[in-house]
Design an enzyme around this catalytic site. Structure first.
Site, PDB file in Angstrom:
ATOM      1  NE  ARG A  16      -2.208  -1.302   3.557  1.00  0.00           N
ATOM      2  CZ  ARG A  16      -2.665  -1.023   4.775  1.00  0.00           C
ATOM      3  NH1 ARG A  16      -3.839  -0.457   4.920  1.00  0.00           N
ATOM      4  NH2 ARG A  16      -1.947  -1.311   5.844  1.00  0.00           N
ATOM      5  CD  GLU A  17       4.656  -0.403  -1.428  1.00  0.00           C
ATOM      6  OE1 GLU A  17       5.515  -1.286  -1.249  1.00  0.00           O
ATOM      7  OE2 GLU A  17       3.512  -0.651  -1.899  1.00  0.00           O
ATOM      8  CB  SER A 441     -16.897   2.841  11.879  1.00  0.00           C
ATOM      9  OG  SER A 441     -17.091   3.582  10.683  1.00  0.00           O
ATOM     10  CD  GLU A 492     -18.652  -0.502  13.284  1.00  0.00           C
ATOM     11  OE1 GLU A 492     -17.851  -0.800  12.382  1.00  0.00           O
ATOM     12  OE2 GLU A 492     -19.827  -0.181  13.065  1.00  0.00           O
ATOM     13  NE  ARG A 523     -12.473   1.507   3.155  1.00  0.00           N
ATOM     14  CZ  ARG A 523     -12.363   0.768   4.235  1.00  0.00           C
ATOM     15  NH1 ARG A 523     -11.233   0.775   4.920  1.00  0.00           N
ATOM     16  NH2 ARG A 523     -13.359   0.028   4.662  1.00  0.00           N
ATOM     17  CB  CYS A 524      -6.537  -0.680   0.522  1.00  0.00           C
ATOM     18  SG  CYS A 524      -5.539   0.402  -0.502  1.00  0.00           S
ATOM     19  CD  GLU A 613     -19.926  -4.734  -4.650  1.00  0.00           C
ATOM     20  OE1 GLU A 613     -19.234  -5.729  -4.428  1.00  0.00           O
ATOM     21  OE2 GLU A 613     -19.897  -3.696  -3.956  1.00  0.00           O
ATOM     22  CG  HIS A 702     -16.563   8.561   1.136  1.00  0.00           C
ATOM     23  ND1 HIS A 702     -17.907   8.295   1.237  1.00  0.00           N
ATOM     24  CD2 HIS A 702     -15.931   7.385   1.355  1.00  0.00           C
ATOM     25  CE1 HIS A 702     -18.078   7.007   1.477  1.00  0.00           C
ATOM     26  NE2 HIS A 702     -16.902   6.442   1.555  1.00  0.00           N
ATOM     27  CB  CYS A 734     -20.734   5.970   4.689  1.00  0.00           C
ATOM     28  SG  CYS A 734     -20.293   4.228   4.510  1.00  0.00           S
TER      29      CYS A 734
END
Length: 767
Positions: A16-17, A441, A492, A523-524, A613, A702, A734
């Protein structure tokens, strides 16, 4: 010679560089470090693909945030609110479009974001109107082609095709169709293609994933018009037309096969049922790119079956008109198994990440060119992986199979209808009109991440870590009480990812250490691997939810991830129907819901952001999917009493065409993302006369900007003009995991104030 290709490669970095460089840039503005990291990621990707003998290596598949946003910038499609851009789009404007901006220069909301077809990747939605004009406003594809060339790589530049660009965009004016912009758009595309040809590009990959959708006659005519003009005006360039994620419907296939392009790519994984007939019908004047290696999942390929299909194609095409490729971009899978020291050898032998998939393409291509004997060892390893996985006792649990067989229809229905439940819940909770809450969260601060890392490394005892989490949980409760929220969450802090956390406590799941996949921007996610039958050996959330509830008199929601989302956001076994795996997960979540209720948790939120989705790309297949998906949600939620209020959450999706399925979930309250669209997404619920309660998001989590009270109040006015106020909840779009505490407290305080303001207005109006 049969040639090889990839359609795109992961870009976030093996560790994740790029994520870290992006977030550093957003905090300190270090442009040089960001660009150096990006260049290193591109160079490494090209070198890795070259080392596996890939003939067609992509360029311009890299992005600092999103490839569709890149196209907006390339084409100069910049919404007016971001200011006039005379030259090339700068980084500040680029990231303002993606994330919004609030500084001394501007206060602007981000562009909309939604799912990329049926994946968990999010793209930035182009905003298109009759006033949209186009020009080349970015050098990115040219610069990256030149960069690769300087390193010794002759690449195939990748561009999202013009028709899909328009189809994936959003019309910002009623009665306007984005396709009306084609006459203005095409000259700019032609200019880009001519520029690449002038740099020495021999071919360009034009991605047209919308070819897999059910198109109208007019849309097919637009495709013909577009590609005929490209062929006329840029004859020196070979166009490789690429479609993926499904088979081509017959009408689309016939049209596409007649287009004047040099090569056409077909997804032989998602389109497996019709790929042989497509090969048989393939035109004799074009090259076939055959997507044999799954770019969406992580199971090792059955090379024997893939080789057989490739030979069938070879017999039809001849070896000078055949390319073996990934089914789609490898953006959707992790980098490499080389880093995964924690996986056991048997499980690891079943898997292939991006780098291993390059090896599979290499082996198949060599088998076609040199004979199967040249790669016999690779083929044998593939065959062994198929045998051992499908026969392993690890993949089948008799007790789970028995429980599945015992499911009855009434298990997927609440005891009473919503109207009766609502009366019971109103009396039980006694909440004010427009009750305020959050999605779940709270900020995963540096301190939270450091404590988790120390605990996992053995540098912090279990007791010390638990005390730390309790302190963070209590802090979150006290902040919510101080701000005046009506329904609280525990924050959370003990969780990492909303799917990974649950998967780690369910049997049938495995986890990687570096299996990161980009979801959007920085975001990963690290999707779990569902390799076997799923069951819940012990409660997963009850202890933390009960602890949080013990700290306050206000209701605290129990927070769960729903079965469809756990399925969609995992790498799922492919040896049984996805619906069966989803039902197994639903039974596990059902057990957790019942245990939460028994522990005194009166509100339970089961998030299903991935419901839409999972829709098949063809509408003709929707009903089958929606039937089992909604059944699985109800199966997880329906074992509770009337006074227990079931919430769900969905974000960044269009709801109009699945509103009946959403209603069939029968959740007491649904919260949805609506702020970027200014409540437009509520129209689906209004038109359907959605009977249950709904929480339309009033600010975009976001983006780092904190909206003003009046901005949120205005959105609430729009909501109450569409739906009865007594059915509306007030919440963010969210979860707040990615935000910092200062902006979180400021935004939630503003949200509570906006709700109070609207309550006062409604009270005055009622009098």
């Amino acid at each position: 010679m049969t040639r090889s290709a990839t359609l795109g490669y992961p870009r976030i970095g093996p560790r994740r560089e790029l994520k870290k460089a992006l977030e550093t840039y957003w905090s300190d503005g270090d442009t040089q470090a960001l660009q150096e990291t990006a260049a290193a990621m591109r160079a490494a990707a090209w070198a890795t693909q070259k080392s596996h003998g890939i003939d067609y290596i992509p360029s311009n598949d890299f992005s600092l945030y999103d490839q569709v946003l890149d196209m907006c910038c390339l084409l100069g499609a910049i919404p007016e609110r971001f200011g006039r851009v005379d030259g090339d789009v700068d980084l500040a404007t680029y990231f303002a479009m993606a994330r919004g901006a609030q500084d001394g220069k501007r206060d602007v909301a981000a562009m909309e974001m939604t799912k990329w077809f049926d994946t968990n990747y999010h793209y930035i939605v182009p905003e298109l109107s009759p006033q949209t004009s186009f020009r080349i406003a970015s050098r990115k594809p040219f610069d990256e082609f030149a960069e690769a060339k300087s390193l010794g790589y002759a690449t195939r530049p990748v561009l999202l095709g013009p028709v899909s660009f328009l189809m994936l965009g959003k019309a910002t004016q009623d009665g306007f169709a984005p396709s009306e912009l084609l006459p203005a758009l095409l000259p700019v595309y032609l200019e880009v293609l001519k520029g690449l040809a002038a740099q020495g590009a021999e071919c360009v990959q034009l991605d047209e994933p919308c070819l897999t959708l059910e198109l109208s006659d007019r849309e097919r005519a637009i495709y013909r018009e577009t590609f005929e003009r490209i062929a006329r005006e840029v004859p020196e360039l070979s166009i490789h037309l690429t479609a993926y994620f499904d088979e081509l419907p017959v009408d689309n296939r016939d049209m596409a096969f007649a287009l004047p392009v040099a090569a056409i790519h077909l997804d032989a994984v998602r389109g497996a049922e019709t790929i042989e007939s497509a090969i048989d019908a393939f035109p004799s004047d074009k090259t076939l790119s055959l997507g044999l290696i799954d770019g969406r999942n992580i199971w090792r390929a059955d090379l024997e079956a893939a080789h057989k299909l490739a030979q069938h194609a070879l017999a039809r095409m001849g070896d000078d008109r055949l390319i073996l490729s990934t089914s789609c971009s490898l953006l959707h899978v992790p980098y490499s198994l080389e880093l995964e020291s924690g996986l056991d050898d048997e499980l690891k032998s079943w898997l292939a990440f991006a780098q291993e998939k390059l090896g599979e393409i290499e082996a198949l291509t060599r088998a076609m060119n040199e004979g199967r004997a040249a790669v016999a060892d690779v083929f044998e390893a593939s065959a062994k992986a198929q045998r051992t996985r499908f026969a392993s006792e690890r993949t089948h649990n008799p007790k789970v199979r028995e429980r599945m067989a015992a499911i009855t229809p009434d298990m997927a229905h609440r005891k009473s209808a919503f109207a009766m439940r609502r009366r019971t819940q109103l009396a039980h909770f006694a909440l004010p009109k427009l009750p305020t809450t959050t999605i779940g969260s709270f900020p995963q601060t540096k301190e939270v991440r450091q404590a988790r890392a120390k605990f996992r490394k053995g540098e912090m005892t279990g007791e010390a870590y638990e005390e730390f989490l309790k302190a963070e949980t209590e802090r979150g409760i006290r902040v919510q009480e101080k701000l005046g929220l009506d329904v609280l969450v525990h924050g959370e802090f003990e969780r990492t990812d909303m799917v990974e956390y649950f998967g780690e406590m369910l049997d049938g799941f495995a986890f990687t250490k570096f299996g990161w996949v980009q979801s959007y921007g920085s975001r990963c996610v690290k999707p779990p691997i569902i390799f076997g039958d799923v069951s819940r050996p012990h409660p997963m959330t009850v202890e933390w939810s009960a602890y949080a509830q013990s700290l306050t008199e206000k209701p605290v929601k129990g927070m769960l991830t729903g079965p469809v989302t756990i399925l969609q956001w995992s790498f799922v076994r492919n040896d049984q129907p996805r619906s069966e795996t989803c039902r197994q997960i639903a039974l596990a979540i059902r057990d957790e819901v019942n245990d939460l209720e028994a522990a005194g948790i009166g509100m339970i939120q089961i998030d299903e952001p991935a419901l839409r989705e999972g829709l098949p790309l063809r509408r003709s297949r929707w009903n089958e999917y929606l039937d089992w998906a909604s059944e699985c949600f109800r199966l997880s939620a329906s074992g509770v009493k009337d006074e227990t209020q079931i919430h769900t959450h969905m974000c960044y999706s269009e709801f109009n065409d699945i509103i009946e399925a959403i209603a069939s979930l029968d959740a007491d309250v649904i919260s949805i993302e609506t702020s970027r669209s200014r409540m437009e997404l509520l129209d689906a619920f209004v038109n359907y006369e959605y009977p249950n309660e709904i929480g339309p998001g009033v600010y975009d989590i976001h983006s780092p900007r904190v909206p003003k009270t009046e901005e949120m109040a205005d959105l609430l006015r729009l909501a109450t003009s569409r739906l009865p106020a007594e059915h509306i909840w007030v919440n963010p779009d969210c979860g707040l995991k990615t935000r910092g505490w200062p902006e979180t407290e400021a935004a939630l305080g503003t949200m509570v104030e906006a709700a109070r303001s609207l309550r006062a207005e409604l009270g005055v109006a009622a009098e």
